[in-house]
Design a protein around this motif. Structure first.
Motif, PDB file in Angstrom:
ATOM      1  N   MET A   1      20.455  39.360  47.411  1.00  0.00           N
ATOM      2  CA  MET A   1      19.317  38.807  48.155  1.00  0.00           C
ATOM      3  C   MET A   1      19.638  37.374  48.587  1.00  0.00           C
ATOM      4  SD  MET A   1      15.423  37.947  46.815  1.00  0.00           S
ATOM      5  CE  MET A   1      14.948  39.646  46.578  1.00  0.00           C
ATOM      6  N   THR A   2      19.311  37.042  49.819  1.00  0.00           N
ATOM      7  CA  THR A   2      19.384  35.666  50.298  1.00  0.00           C
ATOM      8  C   THR A   2      17.993  35.056  50.189  1.00  0.00           C
ATOM      9  OG1 THR A   2      21.189  36.148  51.833  1.00  0.00           O
ATOM     10  CG2 THR A   2      19.891  34.168  52.240  1.00  0.00           C
ATOM     11  N   TRP A   3      17.883  33.990  49.404  1.00  0.00           N
ATOM     12  CA  TRP A   3      16.601  33.347  49.194  1.00  0.00           C
ATOM     13  C   TRP A   3      16.238  32.453  50.380  1.00  0.00           C
ATOM     14  CZ3 TRP A   3      14.066  34.965  44.923  1.00  0.00           C
ATOM     15  CH2 TRP A   3      14.823  35.508  43.868  1.00  0.00           C
ATOM     16  N   ILE A   4      14.954  32.094  50.466  1.00  0.00           N
ATOM     17  CA  ILE A   4      14.511  31.149  51.487  1.00  0.00           C
ATOM     18  C   ILE A   4      13.878  29.942  50.807  1.00  0.00           C
ATOM     19  CG2 ILE A   4      14.138  32.945  53.215  1.00  0.00           C
ATOM     20  CD1 ILE A   4      11.075  32.497  52.716  1.00  0.00           C
ATOM     21  N   ALA A   5      13.860  28.817  51.520  1.00  0.00           N
ATOM     22  CA  ALA A   5      13.269  27.585  51.017  1.00  0.00           C
ATOM     23  C   ALA A   5      12.607  26.849  52.168  1.00  0.00           C
ATOM     24  CB  ALA A   5      14.340  26.699  50.384  1.00  0.00           C
ATOM     25  N   THR A   6      11.521  26.168  51.885  1.00  0.00           N
ATOM     26  CA  THR A   6      10.849  25.370  52.907  1.00  0.00           C
ATOM     27  C   THR A   6       9.911  24.377  52.239  1.00  0.00           C
ATOM     28  OG1 THR A   6       9.569  25.451  54.965  1.00  0.00           O
ATOM     29  CG2 THR A   6       8.892  26.957  53.224  1.00  0.00           C
ATOM     30  N   LEU A   7       9.745  23.207  52.863  1.00  0.00           N
ATOM     31  CA  LEU A   7       8.822  22.189  52.364  1.00  0.00           C
ATOM     32  C   LEU A   7       7.816  21.881  53.468  1.00  0.00           C
ATOM     33  CD1 LEU A   7      11.279  19.767  50.522  1.00  0.00           C
ATOM     34  CD2 LEU A   7       9.727  21.434  49.492  1.00  0.00           C
ATOM     35  N   PRO A   8       6.637  22.501  53.422  1.00  0.00           N
ATOM     36  CA  PRO A   8       5.710  22.400  54.557  1.00  0.00           C
ATOM     37  C   PRO A   8       4.665  21.294  54.472  1.00  0.00           C
ATOM     38  CG  PRO A   8       4.952  24.089  53.036  1.00  0.00           C
ATOM     39  CD  PRO A   8       6.219  23.515  52.446  1.00  0.00           C
ATOM     40  N   MET A   9       4.603  20.527  53.381  1.00  0.00           N
ATOM     41  CA  MET A   9       3.377  19.784  53.120  1.00  0.00           C
ATOM     42  C   MET A   9       3.321  18.331  53.608  1.00  0.00           C
ATOM     43  SD  MET A   9       1.894  22.354  51.922  1.00  0.00           S
ATOM     44  CE  MET A   9       0.312  21.708  51.430  1.00  0.00           C
ATOM     45  N   TYR A  10       4.423  17.600  53.628  1.00  0.00           N
ATOM     46  CA  TYR A  10       4.341  16.173  53.920  1.00  0.00           C
ATOM     47  C   TYR A  10       5.167  15.768  55.135  1.00  0.00           C
ATOM     48  CZ  TYR A  10       1.798  15.379  49.565  1.00  0.00           C
ATOM     49  OH  TYR A  10       0.839  15.384  48.567  1.00  0.00           O
ATOM     50  N   ASN A  11       5.249  16.632  56.111  1.00  0.00           N
ATOM     51  CA  ASN A  11       6.022  16.367  57.327  1.00  0.00           C
ATOM     52  C   ASN A  11       5.134  15.710  58.381  1.00  0.00           C
ATOM     53  OD1 ASN A  11       8.299  17.702  56.179  1.00  0.00           O
ATOM     54  ND2 ASN A  11       7.381  19.666  56.707  1.00  0.00           N
ATOM     55  N   VAL A  12       4.771  14.437  58.163  1.00  0.00           N
ATOM     56  CA  VAL A  12       3.815  13.807  59.069  1.00  0.00           C
ATOM     57  C   VAL A  12       4.433  13.464  60.419  1.00  0.00           C
ATOM     58  CG1 VAL A  12       2.446  12.909  57.148  1.00  0.00           C
ATOM     59  CG2 VAL A  12       4.170  11.459  58.215  1.00  0.00           C
ATOM     60  N   THR A  13       5.761  13.357  60.492  1.00  0.00           N
ATOM     61  CA  THR A  13       6.463  13.169  61.764  1.00  0.00           C
ATOM     62  C   THR A  13       7.732  14.004  61.746  1.00  0.00           C
ATOM     63  OG1 THR A  13       7.811  11.307  60.975  1.00  0.00           O
ATOM     64  CG2 THR A  13       5.666  10.773  61.966  1.00  0.00           C
ATOM     65  N   PRO A  14       8.283  14.347  62.909  1.00  0.00           N
ATOM     66  CA  PRO A  14       9.562  15.075  62.932  1.00  0.00           C
ATOM     67  C   PRO A  14      10.681  14.319  62.218  1.00  0.00           C
ATOM     68  CG  PRO A  14       8.500  15.200  65.080  1.00  0.00           C
ATOM     69  CD  PRO A  14       7.690  14.236  64.263  1.00  0.00           C
ATOM     70  N   ALA A  15      10.686  13.003  62.316  1.00  0.00           N
ATOM     71  CA  ALA A  15      11.731  12.216  61.655  1.00  0.00           C
ATOM     72  C   ALA A  15      11.631  12.345  60.143  1.00  0.00           C
ATOM     73  CB  ALA A  15      11.633  10.755  62.072  1.00  0.00           C
ATOM     74  N   LEU A  16      10.413  12.282  59.606  1.00  0.00           N
ATOM     75  CA  LEU A  16      10.251  12.429  58.163  1.00  0.00           C
ATOM     76  C   LEU A  16      10.572  13.858  57.736  1.00  0.00           C
ATOM     77  CD1 LEU A  16       9.445  10.875  55.614  1.00  0.00           C
ATOM     78  CD2 LEU A  16       7.115  11.731  55.929  1.00  0.00           C
ATOM     79  N   ALA A  17      10.203  14.843  58.551  1.00  0.00           N
ATOM     80  CA  ALA A  17      10.532  16.235  58.251  1.00  0.00           C
ATOM     81  C   ALA A  17      12.039  16.425  58.137  1.00  0.00           C
ATOM     82  CB  ALA A  17       9.959  17.154  59.324  1.00  0.00           C
TER      83      ALA A  17
END
Length: 263
Positions: A1-17
């Motif tokens: 299995m290939t796992w996935i990861a993501t951090l959706p919560m504190y991306n207030v700007t594209p640069a910070l994301a």
């Protein structure tokens, strides 16, 4: 299995994301098996329930309303932000810089903005703060759901609402990344505190992998101090699910005062 990861919560700007994504890549670099980073989308409830989810971040309110049975807690970040105390956080009550309100009590009959119905920082602690002030379950003249903390801030700034509660970590990032927006609002209070937004994994992730992730979180934090400072990350706490019952307690206290929803 290939796992996935993501951090959706504190991306207030594209640069910070982009900085969050870089940090996450370093976290995953030493963890097996293979994992790919995916972009967060609007279907977060479905994403958080995926069997192949290796790491993501969720809000404590959905965690305590059905999600906890399907995920494991990895760690809770400790942020260097006003309103944070270790792994605990609160929300700031904000109004327009030129508004005539100096406290939440002054906002009786005003218009309130909130991000989502299932947000602890934008709705649940807001409801808890208002509950002692409400009369017959009503306090505001109008309620606006905006879809995000940034949306709530902009609703206040644009005079579409008068008051909102903003996750204190989000607000700190807004002050860093969008100072022109932060300067147009004024803080008039702070909500009750509760455990911060936890990092979670699918219930299918082996315990050894969870342990490896915890080690990698700290390694990636220490590897680049300047990046950690940009992300306001100080460390991580291992909180059990029972600590998150504080969120349900706040909800129940508001309901006991006859205030089941923002109104």
């Amino acid at each position: 299995m290939t796992w996935i990861a993501t951090l959706p919560m504190y991306n207030v700007t594209p640069a910070l994301a982009a900085v969050w994504r870089e940090w996450l890549g370093d976290v995953l670099r030493t963890v097996e098996p293979a994992c790919r980073i995916v972009e967060p989308d609007g279907e977060l409830h479905a994403l958080w329930r995926r069997a192949d989810l290796l790491i993501s971040q969720t809000c404590g309110y959905p965690l305590m309303h059905g999600l906890r049975e399907q995920v494991q807690l990895i760690a809770t970040p400790q942020f260097d932000a006003p309103g944070c105390d270790g792994a605990l956080y609160s929300s700031v009550l904000v109004t327009r810089a030129d508004a005539p309100f100096d406290s939440l009590a002054d906002c009786r009959g005003a218009r309130a903005a909130y991000n989502q119905d299932d947000s602890n920082s934008g709705m649940n602690v807001f409801r808890h703060a208002v509950a002692p002030l409400a009369l017959s379950g009503v306090f505001f003249s109008a309620i606006v759901r905006t879809g995000s903390h940034l949306g709530s801030l902009r609703a206040v700034v644009d005079n579409e609402a008068d008051v909102a509660t903003i996750d204190c970590v989000t607000f700190a990032f807004v002050c860093d990344e969008l100072p022109e927006l932060a300067e147009k609002v004024r803080q008039i209070g702070v909500t009750a505190a509760s455990p911060g937004l936890p990092l979670i994994a699918s219930g299918t992730v082996p315990s050894a992998t969870i342990e490896a992730l915890c080690e990698s979180l700290n390694q990636a934090l220490a590897a680049q101090p300047d990046r950690a400072k940009r992300l306001r990350l100080k460390g991580f706490s291992a909180l059990p699910f029972v600590d998150y019952e504080r969120i349900t307690q706040l909800e129940n206290e508001a309901r006991a005062l006859g205030y089941p929803r923002l109104a």
